[in-house]
Write an enzyme that holds these catalytic residues in place. Structure first.
Site, PDB file in Angstrom:
ATOM      1  N   SER A  82       0.871  -1.169   0.000  1.00 44.33           N
ATOM      2  CA  SER A  82       0.000   0.000   0.000  1.00 44.33           C
ATOM      3  C   SER A  82       0.910   1.222   0.000  1.00 44.33           C
ATOM      4  O   SER A  82       2.107   1.111   0.323  1.00 44.33           O
ATOM      5  CB  SER A  82      -0.854  -0.026   1.273  1.00 44.33           C
ATOM      6  OG  SER A  82      -1.417   1.253   1.516  1.00 44.33           O
ATOM      7  N   TYR A  93      -2.266  -1.782  10.316  1.00 42.99           N
ATOM      8  CA  TYR A  93      -2.234  -1.792   8.843  1.00 42.99           C
ATOM      9  C   TYR A  93      -0.906  -1.228   8.342  1.00 42.99           C
ATOM     10  O   TYR A  93      -0.230  -1.828   7.506  1.00 42.99           O
ATOM     11  CB  TYR A  93      -3.409  -0.967   8.315  1.00 42.99           C
ATOM     12  CG  TYR A  93      -3.622  -1.045   6.811  1.00 42.99           C
ATOM     13  CD1 TYR A  93      -4.319  -2.106   6.243  1.00 42.99           C
ATOM     14  CD2 TYR A  93      -3.136  -0.052   5.963  1.00 42.99           C
ATOM     15  CE1 TYR A  93      -4.524  -2.178   4.868  1.00 42.99           C
ATOM     16  CE2 TYR A  93      -3.337  -0.113   4.594  1.00 42.99           C
ATOM     17  CZ  TYR A  93      -4.034  -1.174   4.051  1.00 42.99           C
ATOM     18  OH  TYR A  93      -4.238  -1.240   2.692  1.00 42.99           O
TER      19      TYR A  93
END
Ligand code: NAD
Length: 258
Positions: A140, A153
């Site tokens: 990401s 995350y």
């Protein structure tokens, strides 16, 4: 001959969003695709929409037995895996001081354990087949930058860079490449769910979350698309040498520039 003709590609979390778009692109490029996802019905439904006899299987990527069984079945019914996209993922948002330990562990289990277990299973098959292969981990922008409320995350997505680099080094003698794709925000169910959650946490409107949080640092205020990520995944899967390994490819409309 199509670009991925004769290849076997297993994509996790491929019943929805980015994984589904990548799996569809691989099938269109001639690969036999295995759609691995939590729920068998969703996996089968997604596979049925794809070209070239895609197969849906149930797999919780955080469960060692399910991962190993899914890979064993793939080798038995279709053939050893040439391409793995470790993509399955979820998002849980909370300020760090309120983050439940159980949620932290669940996030790391899906993102980190899942990447480890599927990469290990794929590497074993790539070594045994003698054909090598391409392992793509879905990172990401948060593999490179941090945002509030996303402690596990961000930690897990940063961790994937390290995992990919180790796979690149250990895999090179067997012609196994490993790279990370780092998308910016893509409007999938994972992101649609976050917009109202972030609006609540930050006390701003949903429109402001999109404009001032998600897309603020892009060069053009645009979302990344499923097609953008599928194209990047096709490029990495088809790349034929170890010249491109241990890297991260950032596809974010300039949100993060490395
Ligand atoms: P999505 O919610 O559309 O799809 C995720 C899929 O993963 C679902 O089909 C879900 O069933 C599956 N899944 C969840 N837990 C699983 C498990 N334990 N085992 C197997 N499958 C599981 O999400 P998405 O946006 O397509 O996200 C896919 C990946 O892309 C994730 O790793 C996410 O972190 C990453 N990513 C997404 C964005 C974005 O903006 N959407 C940006 C950067 C990175």
């Amino acid at each position: 001959m199509k670009e991925l003709e004769g290849k076997v590609a297993l994509v996790t979390g491929a019943a929805s969003g980015i994984g589904r778009a990548i799996a569809t692109a691989y099938a269109n490029a001639g690969a036999r695709v295995i759609v691995a996802d939590l729920a068998i019905d969703a996996a089968r439904e997604a596979a049925a929409s794809m070209a070239n006899g895609a197969l849906g299987i149930a797999m919780d990527v955080a469960d060692e037995a399910q991962v190993d069984e899914g890979f064993a079945r793939t080798a038995r019914d279709i053939g050893p895996v040439d391409i793995l996209v470790s993509n399955a993922g979820v998002q849980i948002i909370s300020p760090l001081v309120e983050f439940a330990f159980a949620d932290w562990k669940r996030m790391l289990a899906i993102h980190m354990d899942g990447a480890f277990l599927t990469s290990r299973a794929a590497m074993r098959q790539m070594i045994a087949s003698g054909r090598g292969g391409s392992i793509i981990l879905m990172g990401s922008a948060h593999s490179h930058v941090a945002s509030k409320f996303k402690a596990p995350y961000v930690a897990a997505k940063h961790g994937l860079l390290g995992l990919a680099r180790v796979i690149a080094k250990e895999g090179a003698p067997d012609n196994i490449r490993s790279n990370v794709i780092c998308p910016g925000f893509v409007r999938t169910p994972l992101v649609e769910k976050q917009i109202p959650e972030q609006a609540r946490e930050l006390g701003i409107s949903e429109d402001e979350v999109v404009r001032n949080v998600m897309l603020r640092d892009t060069v053009d205020g645009e979302f990344t698309t499923l097609e953008d990520i599928a194209e990047a995944a096709l490029f990495l899967a088809g790349f034929r040498s170890n010249a491109l390994t241990g890297q991260s490819l950032v596809v974010t409309h300039g949100w993060h520039m490395q």
